[in-house]
Scaffold this active site. Structure first.
Site, PDB file in Angstrom:
ATOM      1  N   GLY A 111     -73.109  29.809  25.850  1.00  0.00           N
ATOM      2  CA  GLY A 111     -72.331  28.668  26.332  1.00  0.00           C
ATOM      3  C   GLY A 111     -71.119  29.173  27.091  1.00  0.00           C
ATOM      4  O   GLY A 111     -70.705  30.321  26.926  1.00  0.00           O
ATOM      5  N   TYR A 144     -65.779  20.918  29.060  1.00  0.00           N
ATOM      6  CA  TYR A 144     -66.276  21.687  27.907  1.00  0.00           C
ATOM      7  C   TYR A 144     -66.378  20.773  26.683  1.00  0.00           C
ATOM      8  O   TYR A 144     -67.402  20.768  25.986  1.00  0.00           O
ATOM      9  CB  TYR A 144     -65.332  22.856  27.624  1.00  0.00           C
ATOM     10  CG  TYR A 144     -65.757  23.730  26.462  1.00  0.00           C
ATOM     11  CD1 TYR A 144     -66.827  24.598  26.582  1.00  0.00           C
ATOM     12  CD2 TYR A 144     -65.075  23.698  25.242  1.00  0.00           C
ATOM     13  CE1 TYR A 144     -67.221  25.416  25.525  1.00  0.00           C
ATOM     14  CE2 TYR A 144     -65.445  24.511  24.181  1.00  0.00           C
ATOM     15  CZ  TYR A 144     -66.531  25.366  24.332  1.00  0.00           C
ATOM     16  OH  TYR A 144     -66.915  26.159  23.280  1.00  0.00           O
ATOM     17  N   SER A 189     -69.272  18.479  27.001  1.00  0.00           N
ATOM     18  CA  SER A 189     -70.557  19.176  26.786  1.00  0.00           C
ATOM     19  C   SER A 189     -70.790  19.443  25.306  1.00  0.00           C
ATOM     20  O   SER A 189     -71.907  19.317  24.807  1.00  0.00           O
ATOM     21  CB  SER A 189     -70.608  20.478  27.599  1.00  0.00           C
ATOM     22  OG  SER A 189     -69.808  21.493  27.019  1.00  0.00           O
TER      23      SER A 189
HETATM   24  N1  LIG Z   1     -65.054  31.660  21.335  1.00  0.00           N
HETATM   25  C1  LIG Z   1     -64.702  30.527  20.717  1.00  0.00           C
HETATM   26  O1  LIG Z   1     -63.536  30.328  20.318  1.00  0.00           O
HETATM   27  C2  LIG Z   1     -65.740  29.447  20.458  1.00  0.00           C
HETATM   28  C3  LIG Z   1     -65.399  28.424  19.582  1.00  0.00           C
HETATM   29  C4  LIG Z   1     -66.363  27.435  19.298  1.00  0.00           C
HETATM   30  C5  LIG Z   1     -67.611  27.513  19.886  1.00  0.00           C
HETATM   31  N2  LIG Z   1     -67.910  28.522  20.743  1.00  0.00           N
HETATM   32  C6  LIG Z   1     -69.244  28.529  21.330  1.00  0.00           C
HETATM   33  O2  LIG Z   1     -69.937  29.662  20.817  1.00  0.00           O
HETATM   34  C7  LIG Z   1     -70.857  30.122  21.782  1.00  0.00           C
HETATM   35  C8  LIG Z   1     -70.605  31.588  22.055  1.00  0.00           C
HETATM   36  O3  LIG Z   1     -69.263  31.739  22.457  1.00  0.00           O
HETATM   37  P1  LIG Z   1     -68.619  33.184  22.665  1.00  0.00           P
HETATM   38  O4  LIG Z   1     -67.154  33.011  22.527  1.00  0.00           O
HETATM   39  O5  LIG Z   1     -69.319  34.187  21.818  1.00  0.00           O
HETATM   40  O6  LIG Z   1     -68.951  33.417  24.221  1.00  0.00           O
HETATM   41  P2  LIG Z   1     -69.072  34.786  25.031  1.00  0.00           P
HETATM   42  O7  LIG Z   1     -68.642  34.466  26.423  1.00  0.00           O
HETATM   43  O8  LIG Z   1     -68.411  35.903  24.313  1.00  0.00           O
HETATM   44  O9  LIG Z   1     -70.639  35.056  25.013  1.00  0.00           O
HETATM   45  C9  LIG Z   1     -71.538  34.225  25.683  1.00  0.00           C
HETATM   46  C10 LIG Z   1     -72.755  35.045  26.041  1.00  0.00           C
HETATM   47  O10 LIG Z   1     -73.665  34.178  26.724  1.00  0.00           O
HETATM   48  C11 LIG Z   1     -74.172  34.884  27.842  1.00  0.00           C
HETATM   49  N3  LIG Z   1     -74.583  33.930  28.865  1.00  0.00           N
HETATM   50  C12 LIG Z   1     -73.769  33.183  29.667  1.00  0.00           C
HETATM   51  N4  LIG Z   1     -74.511  32.431  30.498  1.00  0.00           N
HETATM   52  C13 LIG Z   1     -75.811  32.694  30.191  1.00  0.00           C
HETATM   53  C14 LIG Z   1     -77.042  32.242  30.722  1.00  0.00           C
HETATM   54  N5  LIG Z   1     -77.097  31.359  31.737  1.00  0.00           N
HETATM   55  N6  LIG Z   1     -78.191  32.732  30.192  1.00  0.00           N
HETATM   56  C15 LIG Z   1     -78.146  33.640  29.193  1.00  0.00           C
HETATM   57  N7  LIG Z   1     -77.008  34.120  28.665  1.00  0.00           N
HETATM   58  C16 LIG Z   1     -75.860  33.655  29.164  1.00  0.00           C
HETATM   59  C17 LIG Z   1     -73.051  35.780  28.326  1.00  0.00           C
HETATM   60  O11 LIG Z   1     -73.553  36.861  29.092  1.00  0.00           O
HETATM   61  C18 LIG Z   1     -72.443  36.217  26.991  1.00  0.00           C
HETATM   62  O12 LIG Z   1     -73.027  37.399  26.510  1.00  0.00           O
HETATM   63  C19 LIG Z   1     -70.677  29.231  23.018  1.00  0.00           C
HETATM   64  O13 LIG Z   1     -71.637  28.212  23.016  1.00  0.00           O
HETATM   65  C20 LIG Z   1     -69.275  28.691  22.837  1.00  0.00           C
HETATM   66  O14 LIG Z   1     -69.085  27.472  23.513  1.00  0.00           O
HETATM   67  C21 LIG Z   1     -67.003  29.491  21.033  1.00  0.00           C
END
Ligand SMILES: NC(=O)c1ccc[n+]([C@@H]2O[C@H](COP(=O)([O-])OP(=O)(O)OC[C@H]3O[C@@H](n4cnc5c(N)ncnc54)[C@H](O)[C@@H]3O)[C@@H](O)[C@H]2O)c1
Length: 193
Positions: A95, A157, A160
């Site tokens: 995401g 965001y 979504s």
């Molecule tokens: N970081 C936070 O504070 C947080 C909090 C709540 C929820 N989230 C959610 O958790 C999930 C992961 O977040 P994160 O912080 O680990 O993100 P991140 O950016 O560290 O990792 C996301 C990964 O997804 C990959 N990616 C992006 N677009 C892609 C695509 N089209 N196809 C395949 N891979 C793709 C990226 O290469 C990356 O490795 C997300 O859905 C995010 O919205 C994050």
């Protein structure tokens, strides 16, 4: 957590923050992993970490994939089934969140966030569900606290992730009769800063 042993698990975005942490945790409990990510170098690095943590080399697969593309989604499922013969857990983790208020969000940013955070989760799930019905498996969707609370600079965001929350509830009811559980997960990384 012992129930994760040998569970074949796809993690989209497996190279990123939460994806990596989930992979390491599942590896610790003996799951078999498919890490699907745009960033295959990063996914390979996570796979190496999992192996160093004790996961046998043959129990982990990386797939370079853009999950907003149907052919790539199909490849993830096909590669998983051809290597492991089954699927037990789908973690819809990939995401993105762009910093922009609603009034400053251009169409390309809206499309990118909705395509990945919402549409790709739905269509990835459609491909996985026949296999998950066979194993009475599990789906975990990464939502966010932004699905419930307003973060002004994360306008689209939040929209979504609210969609992900409703997707999860609706799918959970659709899947109940097949014994497939569907849950959302989110964490508040900002609280750790
Ligand atoms: N970081 C936070 O504070 C947080 C909090 C709540 C929820 N989230 C959610 O958790 C999930 C992961 O977040 P994160 O912080 O680990 O993100 P991140 O950016 O560290 O990792 C996301 C990964 O997804 C990959 N990616 C992006 N677009 C892609 C695509 N089209 N196809 C395949 N891979 C793709 C990226 O290469 C990356 O490795 C997300 O859905 C995010 O919205 C994050």
């Amino acid at each position: 957590m012992e129930s994760l042993k040998e569970k074949v698990t796809i993690i989209t975005g497996g190279a990123g923050g939460f994806g990596r942490a989930t992979a390491l945790l599942f590896a610790k409990y003996g799951a078999k992993l498919v890490l699907a990510d745009l960033n295959n170098t990063g996914a390979e690095a996570v796979a190496e970490e999992c192996k160093k943590a004790g996961l046998p080399s043959d129990d982990i697969l990386t797939v370079e994939a853009n999950i907003t593309k149907e052919d790539d989604r199909k490849k993830i499922i096909e590669d998983c089934i051809s290597k492991f013969g089954r699927l037990d857990v789908l973690i819809n983790n990939a995401g993105i969140g762009r910093i922009a208020s609603l009034m400053n969000t251009p169409p390309d940013v809206y499309d990118a966030e909705m395509d990945l955070n919402v549409k790709a989760q739905l269509y990835m799930t459609q491909l996985a569900v026949p296999h998950l019905k066979a194993t009475k498996g599990n789906i975990v969707n990464l939502a966010s606290i932004a699905s419930e609370e307003v973060f002004i600079e994360f306008g689209v965001y939040g929209i979504s992730k609210a969609a992900v929350a409703m997707f999860t509830k609706t799918l959970a009811l659709e899947m109940a009769e097949f014994g497939v559980r569907v849950n959302e997960a989110w964490s508040c990384a900002y609280k750790l800063l």
